[in-house]
Design an enzyme around this catalytic site. Structure first.
Site, short mmCIF file in Angstrom:
data_model
loop_
_atom_site.label_atom_id
_atom_site.label_comp_id
_atom_site.label_asym_id
_atom_site.label_seq_id
_atom_site.Cartn_x
_atom_site.Cartn_y
_atom_site.Cartn_z
N THR A 1 91.99 33.43 -61.13
CA THR A 1 92.15 34.18 -59.57
C THR A 1 92.53 32.94 -58.64
OG1 THR A 1 90.05 34.52 -59.42
CG2 THR A 1 91.19 36.32 -60.05
N ASP A 2 92.08 32.04 -58.79
CA ASP A 2 92.23 31.16 -57.51
C ASP A 2 93.85 30.75 -57.25
OD1 ASP A 2 92.42 29.07 -59.77
OD2 ASP A 2 90.78 27.74 -58.73
N GLY A 21 83.37 18.14 -69.79
CA GLY A 21 84.51 19.08 -70.67
C GLY A 21 83.69 20.14 -70.97
N ALA A 22 82.56 20.63 -70.40
CA ALA A 22 81.67 21.73 -70.48
C ALA A 22 82.22 22.84 -69.56
CB ALA A 22 80.41 21.78 -70.55
N GLY A 23 83.38 22.60 -69.07
CA GLY A 23 83.34 23.56 -67.65
C GLY A 23 82.72 23.80 -66.71
N SER A 68 82.92 21.32 -64.22
CA SER A 68 83.47 20.59 -63.48
C SER A 68 83.24 19.36 -63.09
CB SER A 68 83.68 21.52 -61.94
OG SER A 68 84.47 22.76 -62.41
N SER A 112 84.66 16.63 -63.26
CA SER A 112 85.71 15.85 -62.80
C SER A 112 86.03 16.20 -61.17
CB SER A 112 87.14 16.18 -63.41
OG SER A 112 87.34 17.44 -63.52
N ASP A 124 87.07 24.59 -58.14
CA ASP A 124 86.25 23.69 -58.66
C ASP A 124 85.60 22.65 -57.54
OD1 ASP A 124 86.52 25.04 -60.78
OD2 ASP A 124 87.62 23.69 -62.06
N TYR A 168 96.33 26.04 -70.05
CA TYR A 168 96.20 26.19 -68.44
C TYR A 168 97.65 26.48 -67.71
CZ TYR A 168 94.04 26.12 -63.98
OH TYR A 168 93.56 26.26 -62.57
C1 GLA Z 1 89.77 25.39 -64.15
C2 GLA Z 1 90.45 25.22 -62.88
C3 GLA Z 1 90.01 26.14 -61.66
C4 GLA Z 1 90.41 27.57 -62.06
C5 GLA Z 1 89.62 27.85 -63.31
C6 GLA Z 1 89.63 29.11 -64.03
O1 GLA Z 1 88.47 25.43 -63.88
O2 GLA Z 1 90.12 23.80 -62.39
O3 GLA Z 1 91.01 26.04 -60.65
O4 GLA Z 1 91.74 27.90 -62.35
O5 GLA Z 1 89.61 27.07 -64.32
O6 GLA Z 1 89.23 30.33 -63.16
#
Ligand code: GLA
Length: 392
Positions: free
Chosen positions: A37-38, A123-125, A127, A129, A173, A223
């Site tokens: 949504t961001d 790489g686990a989501g 953030s 980075s 993130d 993405y």
């Molecule tokens: C990644 C992106 C974020 C966001 C999410 C999905 O983490 O870095 O900005 O778009 O995916 O919600």
């Protein structure tokens, strides 16, 4: 255990570069609800967590950027020339991208040294980075005496990722890592960048992350495709409603009016985003009313949409959510972040955490032949300086 890592980072800095440095703690993040949504100018509900990257940063007089990753046992060094180029490796680019952006904002740093390491799984989501970008920025701002708000830093870090690294990510993130507040989720309006701190500490529930072990790079991948599908939808709806700027401005009724003009795939992508945005608002109301079970239901709803309409899940993520549904006390579960791998976020009743972990470990192994890492996590403060060497 963390103290050991922090001591190692500081020790490494002193050995190589001397003792003038600040130590920055830059956390990873979770997102409770509000995925993809961001970049549609919608709402998200992330929080910084108690897994972080620690960075020792100091300025030098040699006109070079010298970087050391303690846990990857790698280093990278480059002249601080006017024309910074991509390193050809992954992690240095997050740092070079920040320097490049700072310059574009008229802020020139002298050379600097940075030694870092952490416990945010890569790489686990979670953030890692964004934490690295925000951490370097925070440290450089402190050392150079630049007054930049954490929100502005988030914008700069996001641009570093968009323009230098080449991932068209939104702001969530970087925002969450830099602005986090202990025991609070942050309800961010990604259009106005106003945010509210929503209390999120219920002694009866824990946030538990289950890692699929599946790793996919976001760059150049699906993405960016999803982003352009959203933009495609907006461009067609704008023909009838010129005031629409992003999917944030579109209702389900407006979308329905355009069903015949939209490619069916674009239609379901847009439908997901509009529904997900509403889910964030409703989920925040649930929290205010202390209705944590209703909040958890929306997490399951979010996953269903990400799986079937936005199609950014994968079989391992779906499996983890299915397993969670079977466990009494797991009241919400969904994939988190960009998708295609990484972790699920689960809301689990405190007394059910141990049985939850046992069942997930066992079932995941049975079904995939692989092990899942499970992390219990708490919500922490955002990026901050935690130590200054005396002679600074
Ligand atoms: C990644 C992106 C974020 C966001 C999410 C999905 O983490 O870095 O900005 O778009 O995916 O919600």
């Amino acid at each position: 255990m963390m103290r050991n890592l922090i001591d190692e980072i500081c020790g490494e800095f002193r050995n190589r570069f001397g003792s003038d440095f600040v130590l920055v703690e830059a956390p990873g993040r979770v997102n409770l609800i509000g995925e993809h949504t961001d970049y549609n100018d919608g709402f998200v509900l992330p929080a910084a967590i108690d897994k972080a990257i620690w960075l020792a940063i100091g300025l030098n007089k040699v006109g070079r950027i010298r970087l050391v990753s303690v846990d990857m046992d790698e280093e990278y060094e480059v002249e601080l020339s006017s024309d910074l180029k991509k390193s050809g490796r992954s992690w240095p680019d997050y740092i070079l991208g920040v320097v490049d952006q700072l310059r574009k904002h008229g802020m020139n740093t002298v050379g600097f040294d940075c030694v870092f390491g952490g416990n945010v799984p890569i790489g686990a989501g979670l953030s890692s980075s964004a934490a690295l970008e925000g951490g370097v920025l925070y440290g450089l701002a402190e050392l150079n005496n630049w007054k930049i708000s954490p929100m502005k830093m988030a914008q700069i870090a996001q641009k570093a990722e968009n323009e230098f690294v080449g991932v068209q990510c939104g702001i969530m993130d970087q925002f969450a890592s830099l602005n986090g507040k202990e025991a609070h989720a942050l309800k961010l309006d990604c259009r106005t960048l106003e945010f509210e701190k929503v209390p999120f500490r219920d002694p009866d529930f824990n946030i538990v992350l289950c890692d699929t072990g599946v790793r996919r790079e976001l760059a150049g991948s699906e993405y960016n495709v999803r982003r352009s599908q959203c933009e495609k939808g907006v461009s067609i709806i704008q023909e009838t409603y010129p005031e629409v700027k992003k999917l944030r401005d579109v209702s389900l009724e407006m979308l329905e009016e355009h069903r015949d003009k939209l490619d069916p795939v674009v239609f379901k992508r847009c439908e997901f985003v509009i529904e997900e945005n509403q889910r964030v608002l409703d989920a925040c109301d649930d929290l205010l009313k202390d209705n944590i079970n209703a909040f958890g239901e929306k997490m399951y709803g979010s996953h269903h949409g990400l799986q079937h309409k936005y199609e950014v899940s994968c079989k391992e993520l779906d499996l983890l959510v299915e397993i969670a549904k079977e466990v009494d006390g797991a009241i919400g579960s969904r994939m988190m972040g960009g998708g295609f791998g990484g972790c699920t976020i689960n809301l689990v009743r405190t007394d059910a955490v141990e049985p939850f972990k046992d069942i997930v470990h066992k079932r995941y192994r049975e079904e995939t032949g692989k092990d899942t890492e499970i992390y219990e996590t708490t919500i922490s403060d955002g990026t901050r300086i935690i130590e200054r060497e005396d002679n600074l």
